[in-house]
Design a protein around this motif. Structure first.
Motif, PDB file in Angstrom:
ATOM      1  N   SER A 275       0.825  -1.207   0.000  1.00  0.00           N
ATOM      2  CA  SER A 275       0.000   0.000   0.000  1.00  0.00           C
ATOM      3  C   SER A 275       0.858   1.255   0.000  1.00  0.00           C
ATOM      4  O   SER A 275       0.572   2.238  -0.714  1.00  0.00           O
ATOM      5  N   LEU A 306      -4.609   7.058 -11.727  1.00  0.00           N
ATOM      6  CA  LEU A 306      -5.464   5.994 -11.201  1.00  0.00           C
ATOM      7  C   LEU A 306      -5.730   4.932 -12.261  1.00  0.00           C
ATOM      8  O   LEU A 306      -5.714   3.718 -11.966  1.00  0.00           O
ATOM      9  N   VAL A 307      -5.956   5.365 -13.517  1.00  0.00           N
ATOM     10  CA  VAL A 307      -6.202   4.409 -14.606  1.00  0.00           C
ATOM     11  C   VAL A 307      -4.986   3.514 -14.807  1.00  0.00           C
ATOM     12  O   VAL A 307      -5.091   2.295 -14.964  1.00  0.00           O
ATOM     13  N   LEU A 309      -2.660   2.844 -12.636  1.00  0.00           N
ATOM     14  CA  LEU A 309      -2.464   2.040 -11.432  1.00  0.00           C
ATOM     15  C   LEU A 309      -3.373   0.820 -11.420  1.00  0.00           C
ATOM     16  O   LEU A 309      -3.014  -0.242 -10.898  1.00  0.00           O
ATOM     17  N   LEU A 310      -4.562   0.938 -12.003  1.00  0.00           N
ATOM     18  CA  LEU A 310      -5.539  -0.156 -12.014  1.00  0.00           C
ATOM     19  C   LEU A 310      -5.430  -1.006 -13.279  1.00  0.00           C
ATOM     20  O   LEU A 310      -6.374  -1.731 -13.627  1.00  0.00           O
ATOM     21  N   GLY A 311      -4.285  -0.899 -13.983  1.00  0.00           N
ATOM     22  CA  GLY A 311      -4.065  -1.756 -15.157  1.00  0.00           C
ATOM     23  C   GLY A 311      -4.683  -1.241 -16.426  1.00  0.00           C
ATOM     24  O   GLY A 311      -4.941  -2.023 -17.356  1.00  0.00           O
ATOM     25  N   GLY A 312      -4.917   0.048 -16.497  1.00  0.00           N
ATOM     26  CA  GLY A 312      -5.551   0.608 -17.691  1.00  0.00           C
ATOM     27  C   GLY A 312      -4.566   1.176 -18.692  1.00  0.00           C
ATOM     28  O   GLY A 312      -4.866   2.194 -19.347  1.00  0.00           O
ATOM     29  N   THR A 338       1.815   0.483 -14.333  1.00  0.00           N
ATOM     30  CA  THR A 338       0.762  -0.486 -14.629  1.00  0.00           C
ATOM     31  C   THR A 338       1.131  -1.874 -14.113  1.00  0.00           C
ATOM     32  O   THR A 338       0.293  -2.582 -13.523  1.00  0.00           O
ATOM     33  N   GLY A 341       0.807  -1.871 -10.383  1.00  0.00           N
ATOM     34  CA  GLY A 341      -0.595  -1.886  -9.991  1.00  0.00           C
ATOM     35  C   GLY A 341      -1.222  -3.251 -10.144  1.00  0.00           C
ATOM     36  O   GLY A 341      -2.028  -3.693  -9.313  1.00  0.00           O
ATOM     37  N   THR A 342      -0.845  -3.975 -11.246  1.00  0.00           N
ATOM     38  CA  THR A 342      -1.376  -5.325 -11.444  1.00  0.00           C
ATOM     39  C   THR A 342      -0.925  -6.263 -10.328  1.00  0.00           C
ATOM     40  O   THR A 342      -1.706  -7.064  -9.809  1.00  0.00           O
ATOM     41  N   ILE A 345      -2.916  -5.388  -7.196  1.00  0.00           N
ATOM     42  CA  ILE A 345      -4.285  -5.895  -7.255  1.00  0.00           C
ATOM     43  C   ILE A 345      -4.301  -7.399  -6.983  1.00  0.00           C
ATOM     44  O   ILE A 345      -5.175  -7.931  -6.292  1.00  0.00           O
ATOM     45  N   TYR A 349      -6.341  -9.165  -3.977  1.00  0.00           N
ATOM     46  CA  TYR A 349      -7.302 -10.257  -4.170  1.00  0.00           C
ATOM     47  C   TYR A 349      -6.922 -11.479  -3.338  1.00  0.00           C
ATOM     48  O   TYR A 349      -7.788 -12.169  -2.783  1.00  0.00           O
TER      49      TYR A 349
END
Length: 665
Positions: A275, A306-307, A309-312, A338, A341-342, A345, A349
Motif C-alpha cells: 500500500s 489511477l487508470v 495504477l488499475l491496469g488501464g 501499470t 498496480g497489477t 491488485i 485479491y
C-alpha cells in the motif's frame, strides 16, 4: 385494606385446552376465581383428571369467531389467555377480543418478539410469552447443580440467586448474624441450619441467628452495573482536539506504526508495504504528468494515474499513433506503474480470498467436544437452543445432540453431534459428563435418554423435560434422583400471574418451588397502596428487590423496608405463586410481636426514638411522640418479627431501651 373483588368480577377465560391451557386452568383455580374455557373440540382426554370439574363453563368453538366470544360473554371476564398451539390463531383471536372488549387483559402465547412489541402498542393491556422459552433458565440451572440457582437482568444489573453451604473457613462462619447479610446489593432469601431439611420460606429465619458451619443459605445479589455508552463522559470539541493533538506528535505516530508492524502477521505486513509503495507511485505519477502537461487539470492528472495504477495502460497507450507526445522516460514509468498496480491488485485479491476462506471456516467450524465435567444437551429445538445460549453465557462447557441438522441460526461455535440418539450418546464422553439434559419434544425419548445416561454415568445429574403431569409423576418415581421438570407447568404459572395484571420478568426453580420475578405498578385499587415494604415483604411472604417512585426518578435495588408505597410506584418482587395470590386477595399474614419501650436516656433520645418508631412501624409521628411521653409502655399494635427486631435495634441506636414481647406477652 382493599377488600377482594366480588366473585362475578373474577372470571378468567382460557382459549385452547392443550397441555399449557390445562395447566393454566389448574393454576388459576388456585386463586379461587371463576375459570371458563373455549376449545375447538370437545376434550375427551385430560392431562388432569379433575380438570373438567374445575372449569366453570366450557364452550366448544373457534376462539377467533366473534359469535363464540359473545357466547362466552367476554364482557364479564377480567382477562383472557390465548394459549392454543397455533400462534396465528392466538394473534387473530387477540384482535377479535379487543374489538369486543377495550379493557380486558389479553395474554397470548407467541414467539414473535417483534410482532409482540407492535401488538402491545396497538392493542394495549396486552402481554405475550413463549411457553417453550420461559422454563429454559430453569432447565439450564438444574443442569449446573452449582451455587447459582437463578439469574436475570434488572435495570442493567445482573442479579443472581445463589445457594451456598457455609464451610468452616467461610468469611461469614461464626462472624456474622443473619440480618447483617442484607446490604444494598444483597438480600437473604432463606436459611437452613445444618442437618435440617431444606425449604424455601422467605423470612422464616431468625435475624439474630449466627451463621454456622454447615448452614445452607440462599440469597440474591446484584452485580456491578453495565457501562453503557450513555454513561460515558461527554467530551467537548476542545477536549477532543487536545486528546487528538497529543496522539499526532511524531513520537506517538512512530510508536503506533512500530506497534502495528510488530503485532501484524506476514500477510498484513506485505499489504502495508504494498500500500505504501502504490501510494508513493500514485503521487509520483500525478506530479510527473502535471509537470509534463501543465495545461491539463488536477482532476485529469489524478485520473490518469489511477487508470494506470488499475491496469488501464491500453486505455491510454493502446493506439498505434499517440494523440499527444509522450517522452520515452514517462512512457517507461507508465509501464512500470501499470505492472506494479497489477501486482498490487493480485496481492489485494489474495488477501481478500484468504479472509473469506478463514471467515467461512470459522463460521462452519465447531468447537471440539469437551472431555469431562460438561453438560450433554439432548434436543436442540427452540427450548434446547435457548438453553444452549444460556449455558454458553454462563461459560459452562457443553455439547449439543440432535438427530437431524438443527436450525441454521444455532451459533457455529457450539459443539454439536448430529446422529441417532443411541449412536450420538457414545460420542459425547458421557461417562465423564457433569449433567445430561433431555429436552426433546418427545417425553418418551427424554426418558430413554435419561435411562441410557444413568446406565453409563450413574453420578451425572439428570434433567428431564416432560409435558403431562401423570408422566412426570411416574418418571419421578422411576428416577428419584433426577430433576423432572414439567415444561408447561412452569410456564403456566407465569401466564396465570400475568392474567392478574402483573408483568412476569423471569421464572426459576428453587428448592422444588417455582419463583416468579414479578413487576407491579401500584394502581389506586391495589391492595399494596399505603403499605410499607416491610408489610409487603413479611405480610405476603415475598421479597421486594426494586422500588421506583416515579419514571423520572432512579430505581433502588434492594430497597429499604421503610418505604411506603403510593399510587404509580413501580415494584419488582421475587415471589412464589402463593405470594402473588395473597397480594391479589389482600390477605396479609397476622402480626404477632409487640415491642415494649422502657425508657429514653434523654430528651434528644426520646425525639429520635419517636422518629424511629414512626419510620419503622409506619405509624403517625404524633402517635409515636405520645408513646414516648408515657414510658414505659408497649407499642399499641403488633409488628412482624423482622420489623419488630429492627425497631428494637434502631431504638437502641437512639439510646432508647426496648425489648421484644410476643403478642400474648
Amino acid at each position: 385494606m382493599k377488600e377482594p373483588p366480588p366473585r362475578e368480577a373474577e372470571a378468567f377465560l382460557v382459549c385452547g385446552l392443550g397441555s399449557l391451557g390445562q395447566n393454566c386452568v389448574a393454576v388459576l383455580k388456585e386463586f379461587g376465581v371463576l375459570v371458563n374455557a373455549i376449545d375447538v373440540v370437545d376434550i375427551q382426554q385430560w392431562d388432569f383428571p379433575q380438570l373438567p370439574t374445575l372449569i366453570d363453563e366450557f364452550f366448544v368453538g373457534d376462539c377467533c369467531q366473534i359469535a363464540v366470544l359473545e357466547q362466552a360473554q367476554l364482557e364479564r371476564h377480567r382477562a383472557i389467555l390465548l394459549v392454543t398451539s397455533d400462534e396465528r390463531v392466538n394473534i387473530e383471536a387477540a384482535f377479535a377480543v379487543r374489538s369486543l372488549n377495550a379493557k380486558i387483559r389479553i395474554i397470548v402465547r407467541s414467539a414473535q418478539d417483534n410482532l409482540n412489541d407492535l401488538l402491545t402498542n396497538r392493542l394495549g393491556n396486552f402481554i405475550a410469552f413463549e411457553a417453550t422459552q420461559l422454563p429454559a433458565p430453569s432447565f439450564a440451572l438444574a443442569a449446573l447443580a452449582g451455587e447459582t440457582r437463578g439469574f436475570f437482568t434488572l435495570e442493567d444489573r445482573l442479579l443472581r440467586v445463589v445457594r451456598i453451604t457455609i464451610e468452616a473457613q467461610h468469611a461469614w462462619c461464626e462472624r456474622r448474624l443473619l440480618h447483617t447479610l442484607n446490604t444494598n446489593t444483597r438480600r437473604l432469601l432463606s436459611h437452613t441450619p445444618r442437618g435440617q431439611q431444606s425449604s424455601l420460606s422467605f423470612h422464616g429465619w431468625q435475624p439474630d441467628t449466627k451463621v454456622e458451619s454447615g448452614d445452607s443459605i440462599v440469597y440474591i445479589e446484584a452485580a456491578e452495573p453495565y457501562r453503557s455508552a450513555q454513561s460515558r463522559p461527554v467530551r467537548t470539541a476542545q477536549q477532543l482536539w487536545q486528546a487528538l493533538s497529543t496522539r499526532l506528535t511524531q513520537p506517538a505516530i512512530e510508536q503506533a506504526l512500530l506497534q502495528v508492524w510488530r503485532q501484524g502477521t506476514q500477510t498484513q505486513r506485505v499489504a502495508i508495504v504494498s500500500s505504501i509503495v502504490m501510494l508513493s507511485l500514485f503521487i509520483c505519477s500525478s506530479i510527473l504528468y502535471k509537470l509534463q502537461y501543465p495545461q491539463i487539470g488536477l482532476q485529469d492528472t489524478l485520473n490518469v494515474s489511477l487508470v494506470l495504477l488499475l491496469g488501464g495502460y491500453d486505455n491510454l497507450f493502446g493506439q498505434l499513433e499517440m494523440p499527444f507526445p509522450v517522452p520515452w522516460w514517462l512512457h517507461v514509468f507508465s509501464i512500470l506503474l501499470t505492472v506494479s498496480g497489477t501486482l498490487f491488485i493480485g496481492i489485494l485479491y489474495a488477501i481478500l480470498t484468504e479472509r473469506v476462506v478463514v471467515a467461512r471456516f470459522q463460521f462452519t467450524r465447531r468447537q471440539p467436544i469437551p472431555k469431562d465435567d460438561h453438560v450433554v444437551l439432548v434436543g436442540l429445538g427452540r427450548v434446547g437452543q435457548r438453553i444452549a445460549t444460556l449455558l454458553h453465557d454462563l461459560k459452562q462447557p457443553f455439547v449439543g445432540v440432535h438427530e437431524t441438522t438443527p436450525d441454521p441460526a444455532l451459533p457455529a461455535h457450539i459443539p454439536l453431534v448430529v446422529d441417532a440418539l443411541k449412536s450420538a450418546l457414545g460420542k459425547v464422553n458421557l461417562a465423564a459428563a457433569r449433567s445430561v439434559l433431555a429436552v426433546t419434544d418427545d417425553e418418551v425419548v427424554n426418558l430413554e435418554v435419561a435411562l441410557r445416561a444413568q446406565a453409563i454415568n450413574p453420578t451425572a445429574t439428570l434433567v428431564i423435560r416432560t409435558f403431562k403431569p401423570s408422566f412426570q409423576q411416574n418418571i419421578a418415581k422411576l428416577l428419584p434422583t433426577a430433576r423432572v421438570l414439567g415444561a408447561y407447568a412452569l410456564a403456566a404459572e407465569a401466564f396465570a400471574a400475568a392474567a392478574f395484571g402483573e408483568n412476569i420478568l423471569s421464572v426459576f426453580r428453587l428448592n422444588n418451588q417455582t419463583l416468579l420475578v414479578t413487576e407491579y405498578r401500584v394502581e389506586p385499587t391495589d391492595t399494596l397502596v399505603g403499605l410499607l415494604l416491610a408489610e409487603v415483604a413479611y405480610g405476603y411472604g415475598i421479597v421486594p428487590i426494586l422500588h421506583q417512585r416515579a419514571a423520572d426518578q432512579p430505581a433502588r435495588l434492594m430497597p429499604s423496608d421503610d418505604i411506603r408505597l403510593h399510587v404509580g410506584d413501580r415494584m419488582v418482587v421475587i415471589a412464589p405463586i402463593e405470594g402473588l395470590k395473597r397480594i391479589e386477595g389482600g390477605v396479609l399474614a397476622p402480626r404477632s410481636h409487640i415491642v415494649q419501650i422502657q425508657k429514653a436516656l434523654s430528651q434528644d433520645s426520646a425525639f429520635d426514638g419517636a422518629t424511629a418508631i414512626a419510620r419503622v412501624s409506619g405509624c403517625d409521628i404524633s402517635t409515636a411522640r405520645a408513646l414516648m411521653a408515657a414510658l414505659p409502655a408497649p407499642l399499641p399494635f403488633p409488628l412482624y418479627l423482622h420489623q419488630a427486631k429492627r425497631l428494637v435495634s434502631e431504638l437502641s441506636k437512639a439510646q432508647v431501651a426496648a425489648r421484644l414481647l410476643s403478642s400474648n406477652g
